[in-house]
Design an enzyme around this catalytic site. Sequence first.
Site, PDB file in Angstrom:
ATOM      1  N   TYR A   1     -10.506 -11.589  -6.107  1.00  0.00           N
ATOM      2  CA  TYR A   1      -9.544 -11.756  -7.192  1.00  0.00           C
ATOM      3  C   TYR A   1      -9.775 -13.042  -7.980  1.00  0.00           C
ATOM      4  CZ  TYR A   1      -7.082  -7.892  -4.990  1.00  0.00           C
ATOM      5  OH  TYR A   1      -6.760  -6.673  -4.473  1.00  0.00           O
TER       6      TYR A   1
ATOM      7  N   ARG B   1      -1.624  -2.912  -7.075  1.00  0.00           N
ATOM      8  CA  ARG B   1      -1.828  -3.966  -6.076  1.00  0.00           C
ATOM      9  C   ARG B   1      -2.714  -5.071  -6.643  1.00  0.00           C
ATOM     10  NH1 ARG B   1      -1.399  -4.729  -0.511  1.00  0.00           N
ATOM     11  NH2 ARG B   1      -3.208  -5.569   0.566  1.00  0.00           N
TER      12      ARG B   1
ATOM     13  N   ARG C   1       0.849  -1.184   0.000  1.00  0.00           N
ATOM     14  CA  ARG C   1       0.000   0.000   0.000  1.00  0.00           C
ATOM     15  C   ARG C   1       0.888   1.238   0.000  1.00  0.00           C
ATOM     16  NH1 ARG C   1      -2.076  -3.616   3.871  1.00  0.00           N
ATOM     17  NH2 ARG C   1      -4.141  -4.455   3.345  1.00  0.00           N
TER      18      ARG C   1
ATOM     19  N   HIS D   1      -3.913   1.382  -6.142  1.00  0.00           N
ATOM     20  CA  HIS D   1      -4.442   0.034  -5.931  1.00  0.00           C
ATOM     21  C   HIS D   1      -4.515  -0.755  -7.236  1.00  0.00           C
ATOM     22  CE1 HIS D   1      -5.148   0.061  -1.713  1.00  0.00           C
ATOM     23  NE2 HIS D   1      -5.939  -0.989  -1.759  1.00  0.00           N
TER      24      HIS D   1
ATOM     25  N   HIS E   1      -3.660  -9.738   3.733  1.00  0.00           N
ATOM     26  CA  HIS E   1      -5.062  -9.630   4.096  1.00  0.00           C
ATOM     27  C   HIS E   1      -5.314 -10.395   5.392  1.00  0.00           C
ATOM     28  CE1 HIS E   1      -6.359  -8.851  -0.352  1.00  0.00           C
ATOM     29  NE2 HIS E   1      -6.024  -7.743   0.274  1.00  0.00           N
TER      30      HIS E   1
ATOM     31  N   LYS F   1      -2.051  -1.870   7.561  1.00  0.00           N
ATOM     32  CA  LYS F   1      -3.451  -1.562   7.833  1.00  0.00           C
ATOM     33  C   LYS F   1      -3.947  -2.291   9.076  1.00  0.00           C
ATOM     34  CE  LYS F   1      -7.777  -1.163   5.241  1.00  0.00           C
ATOM     35  NZ  LYS F   1      -8.435  -1.460   3.934  1.00  0.00           N
TER      36      LYS F   1
END
Length: 215
Positions: free
Chosen positions: A195, A163, A64, A160, A186, A89
Site C-alpha cells: 500500500y 479494503r 473481509r 477487496h 495483517h 483469516k
Amino acid sequence: MQYNDQVEELIAAVPNVAGWRLAALPETLSDAAIERFLNSFDRETAASLRDYAMVRCLADLGLRAAEVVQIQLDDLNWREGTLQIRRTKSRRGYIIPLPEPTGHAIADYIRSGRRATTTSRAVFVRHYAPADLPLGTGRLHKAVHDAYVRCGWTDRSGTHLLRHSVARRLLRAGSSLKEVADVLRHESIDTTAIYTKIDLRSLEAVALPWPGSKS
C-alpha cells in the site's frame, strides 16, 4: 547460406522474465467514489438496509467478506462501541472500534429490516426461503457488484477494492504502515507494504528529480 546451429542447448542460459514481488498496484476508490457507492443503496427495503449495513463494514472497517457475514449479535457491544471479529483469516479474534456511521447502519437494519422472529444469532440473514439462515459471502459479493453497476463501474469487481480503499484513506490521513496493518489485521507488515505505492503524497516527497528535468 544456411545455418544449422543447434540452439536448443542454449535455452537454459536465457534468464526468466523477472516477477517482482508486490509489483502490482492496488486499485482503490477515492473518497468521492466511496460516497457515490454508498449512496447507490436506496435503503427503502429490508434487503437494501441489510446490504448497506454489510458494505459499510467493508468500506469503513476494511473487513473481509467472510468476516462480515459471520458477525453475530453477541459480537456487537453497543455500550462500548466495539465489534468483535471472531473468525479471521489468521483464526485469531479481534475487538475493533465500531465507527458511528457503521453502527447506525447495522442498528437500522436490525430495527427495521431484520425480522423480530429471527432465531439465528447471525446479524445478516436471508429474507426469503429458506429464511432467517445466515448469509453466505455470495450475497455480499453480489450486493457489491450490483452497486458497482449502479454507479456505472462495469469494469470493477470484488470486495477487496473497498479494503484497499480503507488502506489508502488511512495512509492519506497520516497513519503509519503499522497502524494500517493493525486495522486490516495483517499478520505481517510485509503484507501491508504494497500500500505504500498508493500513498502518492509521501512518494512525491521522496522522489528524485527525473534526469534532465529542472529540479
